[in-house]
Design a protein around this motif. Structure first.
Motif, PDB file in Angstrom:
ATOM      1  N   LEU A   1       2.000  -1.487   5.551  1.00 42.80           N
ATOM      2  CA  LEU A   1       2.202  -0.094   5.148  1.00 42.80           C
ATOM      3  C   LEU A   1       3.567  -0.033   4.475  1.00 42.80           C
ATOM      4  O   LEU A   1       4.588  -0.275   5.113  1.00 42.80           O
ATOM      5  CB  LEU A   1       2.134   0.828   6.364  1.00 42.80           C
TER       6      LEU A   1
ATOM      7  N   GLU B   1       5.301   7.202  12.209  1.00 47.80           N
ATOM      8  CA  GLU B   1       3.835   7.195  12.151  1.00 47.80           C
ATOM      9  C   GLU B   1       3.308   5.778  11.961  1.00 47.80           C
ATOM     10  O   GLU B   1       2.321   5.375  12.599  1.00 47.80           O
ATOM     11  CB  GLU B   1       3.349   8.097  11.026  1.00 47.80           C
ATOM     12  N   ALA B   2       3.949   5.013  11.102  1.00 51.44           N
ATOM     13  CA  ALA B   2       3.512   3.632  10.867  1.00 51.44           C
ATOM     14  C   ALA B   2       3.647   2.799  12.143  1.00 51.44           C
ATOM     15  O   ALA B   2       2.750   2.003  12.479  1.00 51.44           O
ATOM     16  CB  ALA B   2       4.327   3.010   9.734  1.00 51.44           C
TER      17      ALA B   2
ATOM     18  N   ASP C   1       4.983   2.369   1.789  1.00 52.01           N
ATOM     19  CA  ASP C   1       5.112   3.439   0.804  1.00 52.01           C
ATOM     20  C   ASP C   1       6.502   3.461   0.168  1.00 52.01           C
ATOM     21  O   ASP C   1       7.463   2.899   0.696  1.00 52.01           O
ATOM     22  CB  ASP C   1       4.809   4.791   1.457  1.00 52.01           C
TER      23      ASP C   1
ATOM     24  N   THR D   1       8.490  -0.851   3.294  1.00 48.89           N
ATOM     25  CA  THR D   1       8.664   0.151   2.247  1.00 48.89           C
ATOM     26  C   THR D   1       8.901  -0.566   0.930  1.00 48.89           C
ATOM     27  O   THR D   1       9.360  -1.714   0.904  1.00 48.89           O
ATOM     28  CB  THR D   1       9.839   1.093   2.580  1.00 48.89           C
TER      29      THR D   1
ATOM     30  N   TYR E   1       7.723   8.970   8.458  1.00 52.02           N
ATOM     31  CA  TYR E   1       6.863   7.920   7.908  1.00 52.02           C
ATOM     32  C   TYR E   1       6.937   6.656   8.769  1.00 52.02           C
ATOM     33  O   TYR E   1       5.911   6.089   9.163  1.00 52.02           O
ATOM     34  CB  TYR E   1       7.264   7.616   6.462  1.00 52.02           C
TER      35      TYR E   1
ATOM     36  N   LEU F   1      -1.853   7.567   6.144  1.00 50.37           N
ATOM     37  CA  LEU F   1      -1.689   6.182   6.575  1.00 50.37           C
ATOM     38  C   LEU F   1      -2.906   5.708   7.367  1.00 50.37           C
ATOM     39  O   LEU F   1      -3.378   4.575   7.183  1.00 50.37           O
ATOM     40  CB  LEU F   1      -0.433   6.037   7.441  1.00 50.37           C
ATOM     41  N   ARG F   2      -3.425   6.549   8.239  1.00 51.16           N
ATOM     42  CA  ARG F   2      -4.588   6.172   9.047  1.00 51.16           C
ATOM     43  C   ARG F   2      -5.786   5.822   8.153  1.00 51.16           C
ATOM     44  O   ARG F   2      -6.563   4.913   8.482  1.00 51.16           O
ATOM     45  CB  ARG F   2      -4.946   7.290  10.011  1.00 51.16           C
TER      46      ARG F   2
ATOM     47  N   THR G   1       0.842  -1.194   0.000  1.00 51.23           N
ATOM     48  CA  THR G   1       0.000   0.000   0.000  1.00 51.23           C
ATOM     49  C   THR G   1       0.879   1.247   0.000  1.00 51.23           C
ATOM     50  O   THR G   1       2.056   1.193   0.358  1.00 51.23           O
ATOM     51  CB  THR G   1      -0.917   0.032   1.235  1.00 51.23           C
ATOM     52  N   HIS G   2       0.276   2.368  -0.362  1.00 41.83           N
ATOM     53  CA  HIS G   2       0.994   3.642  -0.415  1.00 41.83           C
ATOM     54  C   HIS G   2       0.170   4.717   0.286  1.00 41.83           C
ATOM     55  O   HIS G   2      -0.917   4.445   0.800  1.00 41.83           O
ATOM     56  CB  HIS G   2       1.297   4.009  -1.867  1.00 41.83           C
ATOM     57  N   HIS G   3       0.671   5.932   0.312  1.00 43.94           N
ATOM     58  CA  HIS G   3      -0.106   7.039   0.877  1.00 43.94           C
ATOM     59  C   HIS G   3       0.486   8.353   0.374  1.00 43.94           C
ATOM     60  O   HIS G   3       1.373   8.359  -0.477  1.00 43.94           O
ATOM     61  CB  HIS G   3      -0.143   6.954   2.404  1.00 43.94           C
TER      62      HIS G   3
ATOM     63  N   TYR H   1      -5.779   4.325   5.333  1.00 47.70           N
ATOM     64  CA  TYR H   1      -5.609   2.965   4.833  1.00 47.70           C
ATOM     65  C   TYR H   1      -5.887   1.943   5.932  1.00 47.70           C
ATOM     66  O   TYR H   1      -6.478   0.887   5.676  1.00 47.70           O
ATOM     67  CB  TYR H   1      -4.198   2.784   4.257  1.00 47.70           C
TER      68      TYR H   1
END
Length: 269
Positions: free
Chosen positions: A35, A66-67, A37, A84, A63, A18-19, A6-8, A21
């Motif tokens: 997650l 946050e993940a 990205d 990633t 990033y 991210l949230r 997945t990406h964001h 997703y």
């Protein structure tokens, strides 16, 4: 259900935080969400090389932070894996390895996006290619993906025949020897091949890889994982039931997920 690709919004060509997703995955009943990205262009001198493609180097720590925070926050509702997707460039793997090694990543996706000087989705690359050149060109791409697997940096090898993305005719072009070399390289490296449903966002439609590559992967014992390659939250687990049905009919029985680089098997359904 699982979805490891997945990406964001940080990458510059996806939407949603991210949230968003994570919330979408929860709504769909996803059990394991990666997650993943796009990594910065770590081999470039600039902080933000290719802004529409990947985040700046300076944003990567935030990033990951946050993940990891989301992983902890939602630990009782969904398993979040922190990852990633990094580009494979011949001769530049060490720069990526050095940049990524300090982070507690569950896995790294390796993908070939630049091939022989152009983005794989650049439709202009086909304007001067003659039909009789296609088998050799496809073979060279597969061998580049094989080199990506052999680099030993990546746990998941991304969209292995995505060169067909905006040139659907390439999907049926035969390149059996190079395809087999690629699949053996993935298997022997300890990596897995993803079933990536983002072909539906390109001219080719369908999935990466083609069905014949899936059949060859089964023959060679190549493990699989699922990847929506979502660039909008709504595409989380896109076509997951259809993929599972096809794989079960072929004879596959398990997905592979990674936790801190260690492969674990889980049932397809």
């Amino acid at each position: 259900m699982i979805d490891l690709h997945t990406h964001h919004q940080r990458c510059g060509h996806a939407t949603g935080a991210l949230r968003d997703y994570v919330v979408e995955a929860l709504d769909k009943g996803v059990k394991v969400l990666g997650l993943s990205d796009h990594a910065p262009m770590f081999a470039a001198d600039e902080d933000h090389a290719l802004p529409p493609v990947a985040m700046p180097k300076s944003q990567f720590p935030s990033y990951i932070a946050e993940a990891l925070a989301l992983k902890e926050e939602f630990a009782h509702s969904i398993e979040i894996l922190v990852s990633t997707e990094a580009d494979y460039f011949h001769g530049k793997v060490d720069a990526y390895s050095a940049a990524l090694s300090p982070y507690p990543l569950d896995y790294i996706i390796g993908s070939v996006h630049m091939f022989e000087g152009k983005d794989i989705f650049d439709a202009s690359r086909w304007e001067s290619v003659e039909p009789d050149e296609l088998p050799a060109l496809k073979s060279r791409f597969f061998r580049t993906v094989a080199d990506c697997a052999r680099s030993d940096l990546f746990n998941v090898i991304g969209h292995v025949d995505a060169l067909k993305g905006n040139f659907p005719e390439l999907g049926s072009v035969p390149a059996p020897a190079a395809a087999d070399e690629m699949l053996r390289a993935i298997r022997d490296s300890g990596a897995v091949m993803e079933i990536n449903t983002s072909g539906n966002t390109k001219k080719c439609g369908g999935w990466y890889p083609e069905f014949d590559l899936l059949e060859r992967a089964l023959h060679f014992g190549v493990p699989l994982t699922f990847a929506s390659d979502a660039h909008i939250p709504g595409r989380i687990c896109d076509q997951y039931p259809e993929v599972v049905e096809v794989l079960l009919d072929m004879g596959f029985t398990t997905w592979t997920v990674f936790r801190r680089g260690v492969a674990r098997q889980c049932p397809l359904a």
